[in-house]
Scaffold this motif. Structure first.
Motif, PDB file in Angstrom:
ATOM      1  N   PRO A 147       0.841  -1.206   0.000  1.00  0.00           N
ATOM      2  CA  PRO A 147       0.000   0.000   0.000  1.00  0.00           C
ATOM      3  C   PRO A 147       0.871   1.250   0.000  1.00  0.00           C
ATOM      4  CG  PRO A 147      -0.859  -1.605   1.555  1.00  0.00           C
ATOM      5  CD  PRO A 147       0.464  -2.139   1.090  1.00  0.00           C
ATOM      6  N   GLY A 148       0.429   2.285  -0.698  1.00  0.00           N
ATOM      7  CA  GLY A 148       1.230   3.482  -0.888  1.00  0.00           C
ATOM      8  C   GLY A 148       1.705   4.128   0.397  1.00  0.00           C
ATOM      9  N   ILE A 160      -0.637   1.019  -8.702  1.00  0.00           N
ATOM     10  CA  ILE A 160      -1.042  -0.116  -9.533  1.00  0.00           C
ATOM     11  C   ILE A 160      -2.442  -0.619  -9.177  1.00  0.00           C
ATOM     12  CG2 ILE A 160       1.340  -0.834  -9.945  1.00  0.00           C
ATOM     13  CD1 ILE A 160       0.960  -3.019  -7.855  1.00  0.00           C
ATOM     14  N   SER A 161      -3.159   0.105  -8.324  1.00  0.00           N
ATOM     15  CA  SER A 161      -4.524  -0.296  -7.982  1.00  0.00           C
ATOM     16  C   SER A 161      -5.318   0.922  -7.545  1.00  0.00           C
ATOM     17  CB  SER A 161      -4.514  -1.340  -6.850  1.00  0.00           C
ATOM     18  OG  SER A 161      -4.448  -0.725  -5.582  1.00  0.00           O
ATOM     19  N   PRO A 162      -6.648   0.824  -7.552  1.00  0.00           N
ATOM     20  CA  PRO A 162      -7.452   1.909  -6.976  1.00  0.00           C
ATOM     21  C   PRO A 162      -7.284   1.918  -5.458  1.00  0.00           C
ATOM     22  CG  PRO A 162      -8.845   0.047  -7.546  1.00  0.00           C
ATOM     23  CD  PRO A 162      -7.484  -0.268  -8.092  1.00  0.00           C
ATOM     24  N   THR A 246      -8.683  -6.912   3.415  1.00  0.00           N
ATOM     25  CA  THR A 246      -9.033  -5.941   2.380  1.00  0.00           C
ATOM     26  C   THR A 246     -10.374  -6.314   1.751  1.00  0.00           C
ATOM     27  OG1 THR A 246      -7.735  -7.177   0.763  1.00  0.00           O
ATOM     28  CG2 THR A 246      -6.653  -5.320   1.840  1.00  0.00           C
ATOM     29  N   GLU A 247     -11.102  -5.289   1.358  1.00  0.00           N
ATOM     30  CA  GLU A 247     -12.432  -5.467   0.774  1.00  0.00           C
ATOM     31  C   GLU A 247     -12.405  -6.396  -0.435  1.00  0.00           C
ATOM     32  OE1 GLU A 247     -15.783  -2.139   0.234  1.00  0.00           O
ATOM     33  OE2 GLU A 247     -14.167  -1.995  -1.245  1.00  0.00           O
ATOM     34  N   GLY A 248     -11.391  -6.229  -1.291  1.00  0.00           N
ATOM     35  CA  GLY A 248     -11.297  -7.088  -2.470  1.00  0.00           C
ATOM     36  C   GLY A 248     -11.096  -8.544  -2.128  1.00  0.00           C
ATOM     37  N   HIS A 249     -10.409  -8.793  -1.014  1.00  0.00           N
ATOM     38  CA  HIS A 249     -10.131 -10.161  -0.573  1.00  0.00           C
ATOM     39  C   HIS A 249     -11.416 -10.903  -0.217  1.00  0.00           C
ATOM     40  CE1 HIS A 249      -6.512 -12.388   1.389  1.00  0.00           C
ATOM     41  NE2 HIS A 249      -7.300 -13.216   0.738  1.00  0.00           N
ATOM     42  N   VAL A 250     -12.378 -10.189   0.367  1.00  0.00           N
ATOM     43  CA  VAL A 250     -13.579 -10.858   0.878  1.00  0.00           C
ATOM     44  C   VAL A 250     -14.812 -10.623   0.016  1.00  0.00           C
ATOM     45  CG1 VAL A 250     -12.689 -10.677   3.226  1.00  0.00           C
ATOM     46  CG2 VAL A 250     -14.232  -8.898   2.366  1.00  0.00           C
ATOM     47  N   HIS A 274       0.984   0.089  -4.509  1.00  0.00           N
ATOM     48  CA  HIS A 274       1.993   0.747  -5.341  1.00  0.00           C
ATOM     49  C   HIS A 274       3.157  -0.216  -5.576  1.00  0.00           C
ATOM     50  CE1 HIS A 274      -0.249   4.288  -4.217  1.00  0.00           C
ATOM     51  NE2 HIS A 274       0.522   5.065  -4.966  1.00  0.00           N
ATOM     52  N   LEU A 275       3.728  -0.120  -6.753  1.00  0.00           N
ATOM     53  CA  LEU A 275       4.993  -0.797  -7.038  1.00  0.00           C
ATOM     54  C   LEU A 275       6.093   0.190  -6.670  1.00  0.00           C
ATOM     55  CD1 LEU A 275       6.213  -3.378  -8.639  1.00  0.00           C
ATOM     56  CD2 LEU A 275       6.623  -1.700 -10.439  1.00  0.00           C
ATOM     57  N   TYR A 276       7.051  -0.241  -5.844  1.00  0.00           N
ATOM     58  CA  TYR A 276       8.116   0.689  -5.434  1.00  0.00           C
ATOM     59  C   TYR A 276       9.487   0.095  -5.718  1.00  0.00           C
ATOM     60  CZ  TYR A 276       8.740  -2.131  -1.147  1.00  0.00           C
ATOM     61  OH  TYR A 276       8.974  -3.150  -0.265  1.00  0.00           O
ATOM     62  N   TYR A 277      10.437   0.978  -6.054  1.00  0.00           N
ATOM     63  CA  TYR A 277      11.798   0.551  -6.361  1.00  0.00           C
ATOM     64  C   TYR A 277      12.742   1.742  -6.191  1.00  0.00           C
ATOM     65  CZ  TYR A 277      10.427   2.503 -10.926  1.00  0.00           C
ATOM     66  OH  TYR A 277       9.962   3.312 -11.927  1.00  0.00           O
ATOM     67  N   PRO A 278      14.048   1.502  -6.035  1.00  0.00           N
ATOM     68  CA  PRO A 278      14.992   2.604  -5.766  1.00  0.00           C
ATOM     69  C   PRO A 278      15.078   3.576  -6.935  1.00  0.00           C
ATOM     70  CG  PRO A 278      15.990   0.471  -5.276  1.00  0.00           C
ATOM     71  CD  PRO A 278      14.713   0.193  -6.000  1.00  0.00           C
ATOM     72  N   SER A 279      15.242   4.847  -6.622  1.00  0.00           N
ATOM     73  CA  SER A 279      15.311   5.874  -7.665  1.00  0.00           C
ATOM     74  C   SER A 279      16.556   5.718  -8.535  1.00  0.00           C
ATOM     75  CB  SER A 279      15.301   7.264  -7.027  1.00  0.00           C
ATOM     76  OG  SER A 279      16.368   7.398  -6.113  1.00  0.00           O
ATOM     77  N   ARG A 280      17.610   5.111  -7.965  1.00  0.00           N
ATOM     78  CA  ARG A 280      18.838   4.973  -8.746  1.00  0.00           C
ATOM     79  C   ARG A 280      18.866   3.698  -9.593  1.00  0.00           C
ATOM     80  NH1 ARG A 280      20.476   3.610  -3.508  1.00  0.00           N
ATOM     81  NH2 ARG A 280      21.436   1.558  -3.274  1.00  0.00           N
ATOM     82  N   ARG A 281      17.794   2.932  -9.511  1.00  0.00           N
ATOM     83  CA  ARG A 281      17.763   1.689 -10.272  1.00  0.00           C
ATOM     84  C   ARG A 281      17.720   1.965 -11.775  1.00  0.00           C
ATOM     85  NH1 ARG A 281      15.343  -2.187 -12.953  1.00  0.00           N
ATOM     86  NH2 ARG A 281      15.458  -4.337 -12.200  1.00  0.00           N
TER      87      ARG A 281
END
Length: 299
Positions: A147-148, A160-162, A246-250, A274-281
């Motif tokens: 989650p963001g 990557i999701s609502p 989570t609501e989607g799970h149930v 959210h998809l997260y990764y290092p800024s220097r990647r």
């Protein structure tokens, strides 16, 4: 650095990452005894013990942890640089390693992979199920999904999701002889299924509620504790207690009547996955394709 030192460090990093000689040996394609000897030789050469070994576990010593955190990211950067050379290929290729929760992997990641993997047979994806906030640089993982609100500020984050919502649910059999809670405080009268997460220092996860700008964190009690959302769902379906998921799970189980949702007015939306990764990647074509396939564009 000579070739022997490099290969020995790679062997040590694999064991430190996997916390197991058996799993590390399988990943490196060698025998456990050969891997153990390589690490032992490295320790003798450095004059310091790097790993604590017992019959049940393998953990880095203080020196081993220091070496792992300092050298691991450097090898990860070299791997990324080598992967970037695939830009010279006609088709994207290479391996992308991701960490995600079980639900995010099943509901968000797999549908996206189903769209791109058949078109690009040279792309391989390794998915690691993990509920903690993985240090993706130290663990040599390309990206994580969370989650963001949990993503560190120094990371690049791609929605990557609502928005998400949590839901408190129980089975009809559970509510057969119990009153449904009308406020979060009523949960103290219920048998709740607890979740223990590494993101909370190993403590039990407090259920979070909000209504009319009033926020409540409730530490619920119950007979069962899990470290998997999937088991929370199974426990709720079997009538063993209330679950907070989570609501989607149930949603499908609430729709067909196998679960009953309560306290919905106390569960407002919060930041989606959210998809997260290092800024220097340095992004490889394979990784870039995956990011674009996952990117949430709204409805």
């Amino acid at each position: 650095m000579n070739r022997d030192n490099a290969s020995d460090l790679i062997a040590f990093l694999a064991v430190a990452r996997e916390r197991s000689f058996t799993r590390a040996a399988a990943k490196l394609g060698m025998t456990q005894s050969a891997l153990s000897q390589i690490v032992r030789n490295l320790e003798e050469r450095l004059g310091v013990r790097l790993l604590n070994r017992t019959t049940r576990s393998v953990t880095p010593t203080q020196a081993g942890e220091r070496l792992f955190l300092s050298v691991g990211p450097k090898f990860a950067e070299m791997d990324a640089d080598l992967a970037a050379l695939s830009e010279l290929r006609e088709k994207p290729a290479g391996t992308v390693r991701l960490t995600a929760t079980e639900f995010a992997a099943a509901e968000i990641l797999l549908p996206a992979l189903g769209k791109i993997l058949p078109k690009y047979p040279d792309i391989h994806v390794e998915v690691i199920i993990d509920y903690g906030l993985t240090n993706i640089v130290a663990q040599q993982v390309d990206a994580g999904i969370r989650p963001g609100e949990l993503v560190a500020k120094d990371m690049i984050a791609v929605r990557i999701s609502p928005d998400l919502r949590m839901a408190v649910v129980g089975s009809p059999s559970y509510f057969a002889d119990r009153k449904r809670p009308k406020t979060p405080q009523d949960l103290t009268q219920h048998n709740c299924l607890n979740l223990r997460l590494p993101t909370h220092g190993g403590r039990l996860y407090a259920w979070e509620f909000e209504k009319s700008a009033r926020e409540l964190n409730v530490r619920v009690e119950g007979q069962l504790v899990f470290n998997s959302a999937g088991l929370l769902l199974d426990g709720a379906l079997k009538g063993l207690g209330l679950a907070y998921l989570t609501e989607g799970h149930v949603r499908p189980y609430v729709s067909d009547g196998r679960l009953i949702r309560v306290l919905a007015d106390w569960c407002p939306p919060f930041s989606g996955y959210h998809l997260y990764y290092p800024s220097r990647r340095q992004a490889s074509p394979a990784f870039t394709l995956l990011v674009e396939a996952l990117r949430y564009r709204g409805k």
